[in-house]
Design an enzyme around this catalytic site. Structure first.
Site, short mmCIF file in Angstrom:
data_model
loop_
_atom_site.label_atom_id
_atom_site.label_comp_id
_atom_site.label_asym_id
_atom_site.label_seq_id
_atom_site.Cartn_x
_atom_site.Cartn_y
_atom_site.Cartn_z
CE LYS A 1 4.67 3.73 13.58
NZ LYS A 1 4.31 3.16 12.29
N PRO B 1 -3.75 0.57 18.86
CG PRO B 1 -5.53 -0.84 18.32
CD PRO B 1 -4.93 -0.08 19.45
CE1 TYR C 1 -5.02 3.99 8.72
CE2 TYR C 1 -5.51 3.87 11.06
CZ TYR C 1 -4.79 3.45 9.96
OH TYR C 1 -3.82 2.47 10.11
CE1 TYR D 1 -0.96 3.88 9.46
CE2 TYR D 1 0.05 3.20 7.38
CZ TYR D 1 -0.93 3.05 8.35
OH TYR D 1 -1.89 2.07 8.21
CG HIS E 1 -2.13 -0.86 1.04
ND1 HIS E 1 -3.29 -0.67 1.76
CD2 HIS E 1 -2.35 -1.90 0.21
CE1 HIS E 1 -4.18 -1.57 1.37
NE2 HIS E 1 -3.64 -2.34 0.45
P1 RFL Z 1 1.97 -11.66 21.73
O1 RFL Z 1 1.48 -11.74 20.34
O2 RFL Z 1 1.02 -11.29 22.80
O3 RFL Z 1 2.61 -13.09 22.05
C1 RFL Z 1 3.00 -13.44 23.37
C2 RFL Z 1 2.98 -14.96 23.49
O4 RFL Z 1 3.39 -15.33 24.80
C3 RFL Z 1 2.52 -16.34 25.30
N1 RFL Z 1 2.55 -16.31 26.78
C4 RFL Z 1 3.21 -17.21 27.53
N2 RFL Z 1 3.95 -18.28 27.19
C5 RFL Z 1 4.49 -19.00 28.20
N3 RFL Z 1 4.29 -18.72 29.52
C6 RFL Z 1 3.56 -17.66 29.89
N4 RFL Z 1 3.37 -17.38 31.18
C7 RFL Z 1 2.99 -16.85 28.88
N5 RFL Z 1 2.21 -15.74 28.89
C8 RFL Z 1 1.97 -15.43 27.62
C9 RFL Z 1 1.16 -15.96 24.72
O5 RFL Z 1 0.27 -17.07 24.72
C10 RFL Z 1 1.55 -15.50 23.32
O6 RFL Z 1 1.56 -16.57 22.40
O7 RFL Z 1 3.23 -10.68 21.86
P2 RFL Z 1 4.42 -10.38 20.80
O8 RFL Z 1 4.96 -11.65 20.24
O9 RFL Z 1 5.32 -9.42 21.46
O10 RFL Z 1 3.69 -9.67 19.56
C11 RFL Z 1 3.12 -8.39 19.68
C12 RFL Z 1 1.94 -8.23 18.71
O11 RFL Z 1 1.07 -9.33 18.88
C13 RFL Z 1 1.17 -6.92 18.94
O12 RFL Z 1 2.07 -5.86 19.18
C14 RFL Z 1 0.29 -6.51 17.72
O13 RFL Z 1 -0.70 -7.47 17.50
C15 RFL Z 1 -0.34 -5.14 17.94
N6 RFL Z 1 -1.27 -4.74 16.85
C16 RFL Z 1 -0.78 -4.21 15.66
N7 RFL Z 1 0.56 -4.09 15.48
C17 RFL Z 1 1.04 -3.62 14.27
O14 RFL Z 1 2.27 -3.48 14.15
N8 RFL Z 1 0.22 -3.30 13.21
C18 RFL Z 1 -1.14 -3.42 13.32
O15 RFL Z 1 -1.84 -3.18 12.33
C19 RFL Z 1 -1.68 -3.85 14.60
N9 RFL Z 1 -3.01 -4.00 14.76
C20 RFL Z 1 -2.65 -4.86 17.02
C21 RFL Z 1 -3.50 -4.47 15.94
C22 RFL Z 1 -3.19 -5.35 18.22
C23 RFL Z 1 -4.57 -5.43 18.35
N10 RFL Z 1 -5.07 -5.92 19.58
C24 RFL Z 1 -5.85 -7.08 19.70
C25 RFL Z 1 -4.59 -5.32 20.80
C26 RFL Z 1 -4.88 -4.56 16.06
C27 RFL Z 1 -5.42 -5.02 17.28
C28 RFL Z 1 -6.91 -5.06 17.39
C1 PHB Z 2 -5.60 -4.18 10.99
O1 PHB Z 2 -5.77 -4.43 9.79
O2 PHB Z 2 -5.86 -5.00 11.88
C2 PHB Z 2 -5.12 -2.83 11.39
C3 PHB Z 2 -4.68 -1.96 10.40
C4 PHB Z 2 -4.25 -0.70 10.76
C5 PHB Z 2 -4.26 -0.31 12.08
C6 PHB Z 2 -4.69 -1.19 13.06
C7 PHB Z 2 -5.13 -2.46 12.72
O3 PHB Z 2 -3.88 0.95 12.41
#
Ligand code: RFL
Ligand code: PHB
Length: 394
Positions: free
Chosen positions: A297, A293, A201, A385, A72
């Site tokens: 980032k 989110p 957005y 971004y 994109h």
């Molecule tokens: P995770 O993905 O939470 O993985 C952590 C893992 O550790 C396990 N765990 C354990 N294992 C052993 N013993 C324990 N005691 C444990 N406790 C926990 C868990 O089961 C899990 O498997 O962390 P990690 O790897 O640091 O990854 C981070 C990302 O998941 C997170 O930052 C992103 O998803 C955030 N996020 C977004 N980030 C972006 O860069 N671009 C995006 O577009 C974006 N969109 C989002 C998002 C997060 C969202 N939510 C749900 C908060 C959109 C949403 C809606």
């Molecule tokens: C997503 O597709 O889940 C998404 C995209 C952009 C954002 C947050 C989440 O800023």
């Protein structure tokens, strides 16, 4: 059991770290409390910065992302019933982002780990970290009713916000910064073509909304909702109805709806722990910091922590220097605070805050109007971004 680096958590941070260490000939064992299938059901990030896609290439897991991911070059900001395009490519001299779901990236990393026959211990319970302030850290866990112990040189805490690693550090040894927002995001995934070929957005009087996507046939939409809302009380029809109300007339006409294949509410929070190193234990990703989110980032910051941590371990084992591990926390935190600031600012700009008066909404509109009509303003959004260069400002 013995390994060089015991990695707690098989989310994207833990798996990517394991893969980069493997490429450098350093052993790791990953200990995860959930099953692999469960990890793959968590629908989260969708947008990858160039720094992250480069890192996936370096880790040797970028092939499917380049085949199936969508590049994109811009996105739309919709307010006051009009769309304004942020031309990422033009404003940042050629940079773009990649739309590729976290689930897919995690699957690619899991498959690479399995095909290299590297140990990942899923469904481990009562995981505990010990003696990381000394020279011989240990990890204990239980599986199938048996107790196990892993001796290691280092522990990498990649276990997310609710993990055990940060929770095992005495609170007097760290400083935590936290801001909780008074709303959440209700997300829906559906097998319908996206309403637009780029993300939209939306700042609407009814609250924020985001039109995102995973492919040409799979959409991801979000609505700002009060924290008190329960996901069960949002029917699919109610979701599509509310999204239409926040869209512009063109979006209302073009939106194609269908059954939700996933629906969940995520609270929004800004959170940072300082430092990110405690003796021989290092935190990376959501274990150390959370962003709302809005700026996309979270996963990208996690990926750069992992890059810096893998470099630090490689220098330790190959070059016999501790400079990388000593500098890890400061190097990450500089980048993290910038990502946190952008995510907080973009969240403030795009959401309705319950405590805001009518004046707050007018200030938002005036700021948006300024930002998209000023090249400097639009560039500020664009360069944050797409992601600032790795060691920006150093
Ligand atoms: P995770 O993905 O939470 O993985 C952590 C893992 O550790 C396990 N765990 C354990 N294992 C052993 N013993 C324990 N005691 C444990 N406790 C926990 C868990 O089961 C899990 O498997 O962390 P990690 O790897 O640091 O990854 C981070 C990302 O998941 C997170 O930052 C992103 O998803 C955030 N996020 C977004 N980030 C972006 O860069 N671009 C995006 O577009 C974006 N969109 C989002 C998002 C997060 C969202 N939510 C749900 C908060 C959109 C949403 C809606
Ligand atoms: C997503 O597709 O889940 C998404 C995209 C952009 C954002 C947050 C989440 O800023």
């Amino acid at each position: 059991m013995r390994t060089q680096v015991a990695i707690i958590g098989a989310g994207p941070s833990g798996l990517l770290l394991g893969q980069l260490l493997y490429k450098a000939g350093i052993d790791s064992i990953i200990i995860e409390r959930q099953s692999g299938d469960y990890v793959l059901t968590r629908i989260r990030a969708g947008i990858l910065e160039q720094v992250t896609t480069d890192l996936l290439d370096e880790a040797g897991v970028g092939a499917r992302m380049h085949r199936e991911g969508l590049v994109h070059c811009g996105f739309e900001m919709l307010f006051d019933n009009r769309r304004h395009r942020i031309d990422l490519k033009k404003l940042t001299v050629g940079k773009r982002v990649m739309v590729y779901g976290q689930t897919e990236l995690t699957r690619d990393l899991m498959e690479a780990r399995a095909s290299a026959d590297l140990p990942t211990l899923y469904e481990a319970s009562n995981v505990a970290v010990h003696d990381f302030d000394g020279k011989q850290p240990r990890v204990t866990y239980e599986k199938d009713g048996q107790h196990f112990e892993i001796h290691c040189d280092f522990i990498a805490g990649c276990d997310g916000f609710h993990g055990v690693c940060r929770a095992s550090v005495p609170s007097s040894s760290m400083e935590q910064f936290e801001k909780a927002y008074p709303f959440g995001w209700l997300g829906v995934l559906s097998d319908t073509p996206p309403v637009h070929d780029e993300l939209i957005y939306i700042n609407s009087p009814r609250g924020f909304a985001l039109c995102s996507q995973r492919s040409h046939t799979r959409s991801r939409y979000y609505l700002q909702v009060p924290l008190t809302d329960k996901v069960e009380s949002w029917s699919d029809d109610a979701f599509w109805h509310e999204l239409r109300l926040r869209l512009d007339p063109q979006g209302r006409d073009e939106l194609i709806t269908g059954p939700a294949i996933e629906k969940s509410i995520a609270p929004l929070r800004s959170f940072i722990t300082e430092p990110m190193r405690f003796g021989r234990m290092f935190l990376a990703g959501d274990a150390a910091h959370i962003v709302p989110p809005t700026g996309a980032k979270g996963l990208n910051l996690a990926a750069t922590d992992v890059k810096f941590l893998s470099q630090a371990f490689i220098e330790f084992y190959h070059d016999k220097t501790e400079a990388g591990i000593n500098g890890y926390s400061a190097r990450c935190l500089k980048r993290i605070w910038r990502g946190e600031r952008f995510s907080w600012w973009f969240t403030q700009l795009m959401h309705r805050f319950p405590e805001d008066s009518a004046m707050g909404a007018r200030f938002q509109q005036a700021e948006l109007d300024y930002l998209i009509h000023s090249e400097a303003g639009a560039r500020t959004i664009a360069e944050n971004y797409v992601g600032l260069p790795l060691d920006f400002g150093n």
